[in-house]
Design an enzyme around this catalytic site. Structure first.
Site, PDB file in Angstrom:
ATOM      1  N   GLY A  16     -28.220 -40.457 -18.059  1.00  0.00           N
ATOM      2  CA  GLY A  16     -29.546 -40.088 -18.557  1.00  0.00           C
ATOM      3  C   GLY A  16     -30.327 -41.201 -19.227  1.00  0.00           C
ATOM      4  CG  HIS A 113     -34.356 -44.411  -4.225  1.00  0.00           C
ATOM      5  ND1 HIS A 113     -33.163 -43.743  -4.045  1.00  0.00           N
ATOM      6  CD2 HIS A 113     -34.324 -45.477  -3.392  1.00  0.00           C
ATOM      7  CE1 HIS A 113     -32.453 -44.365  -3.128  1.00  0.00           C
ATOM      8  NE2 HIS A 113     -33.128 -45.422  -2.721  1.00  0.00           N
ATOM      9  CG  ASP A 149     -33.747 -41.265  -1.572  1.00  0.00           C
ATOM     10  OD1 ASP A 149     -33.979 -40.652  -2.625  1.00  0.00           O
ATOM     11  OD2 ASP A 149     -32.608 -41.659  -1.263  1.00  0.00           O
ATOM     12  CD  GLU A 178     -33.672 -47.209 -11.874  1.00  0.00           C
ATOM     13  OE1 GLU A 178     -33.465 -46.045 -12.257  1.00  0.00           O
ATOM     14  OE2 GLU A 178     -32.826 -47.860 -11.238  1.00  0.00           O
TER      15      GLU A 178
END
Ligand code: GRF
Length: 219
Positions: A16, A113, A149, A178
């Site tokens: 997480g 992703h 994806d 990310e």
């Protein structure tokens, strides 16, 4: 004009870290999404404990106790309904979702992703990028469509692949990006300043900087 913040659920399966970056961004009162639920298909996901320790509502819907995907997703949907969820962020959620669940949430569910889509869909993206000898790798946030994806891309970030990278060192460089682009993408998607036009996400950027490809300096 007071606009209600989108009640957002983050779906996780593991540690997480992306979830944490979304939670941190959504603490700002003018962020257009509030994190109303963190839900995991794995009751022992470390991210659930992290979210709970921050006072967030958490839930586990253990996929293993259901006979099939539809039954699992029935419980998932019931949990989302119980928390009046408007918007979903998949953040390391390791279950494939059926087309009917995805269609129900079309335009209201996004995923991160760890690759520059449409390259390297699926798993083990860092290993595959190194094996191919590419010089640039990165990450993508996109709206979720039934095909895995795929779906309109909201944000991407690129990192250099360095000579002595391992999957771990490359993965860490990508993960840092990310954590930057996922909150940015959630903000864009829930502020309704972007539109889905075919497979493209388009929007009027106030300062011209909201849709960007970030290429950071090598570390
Ligand atoms: C991230 O690399 C994400 O891109 C991928 O799964 C990983 C989850 O990591 N979908 P975390 O649980 O957010 O730390």
């Amino acid at each position: 004009m007071i606009v209600r913040r989108k009640r957002t659920a983050i779906l996780i399966s593991g540690r997480g870290s992306n979830m944490s970056s979304l939670i941190a961004a959504a603490r700002s009162p003018d962020f257009p999404a509030e994190i109303a639920l963190v839900l995991s298909n794995r009751p022992d996901a470390p991210g659930l404990a992290t979210a709970k320790s921050q006072g967030l509502a958490t839930a586990a819907v253990d996929h293993k106790i259901y006979a099939g995907r539809e039954a699992f997703e029935g419980s998932l949907q019931a949990m989302l309904d119980a928390h009046y969820i408007d918007f979903i962020c998949l953040a390391g959620f390791m279950r494939l979702l059926t087309a009917s669940f995805v269609e129900r949430w079309r335009g209201r569910m996004i995923n991160i992703h760890p690759a520059i889509l449409p390259s390297y869909k699926g798993l083990h993206t860092h290993e595959r990028a190194l094996a191919d000898g590419v010089k640039i790798h990165g990450c993508t946030v996109h709206f979720v469509v039934p095909e895995m994806d795929s779906g309109p891309i909201i944000a991407q970030s690129a990192v250099p692949v360095l000579d002595y990278d391992t999957p771990d060192t490359l993965g860490a460089r990508v993960l840092a990006q990310e954590h930057i682009i996922y909150p940015l993408a959630l903000e864009l998607a829930t502020s309704e300043r972007v539109w889905i036009d075919g497979n493209r996400v388009v929007g009027a950027a106030k300062d011209g900087g909201e849709r960007r490809l970030v290429v950071p300096e090598p570390d």
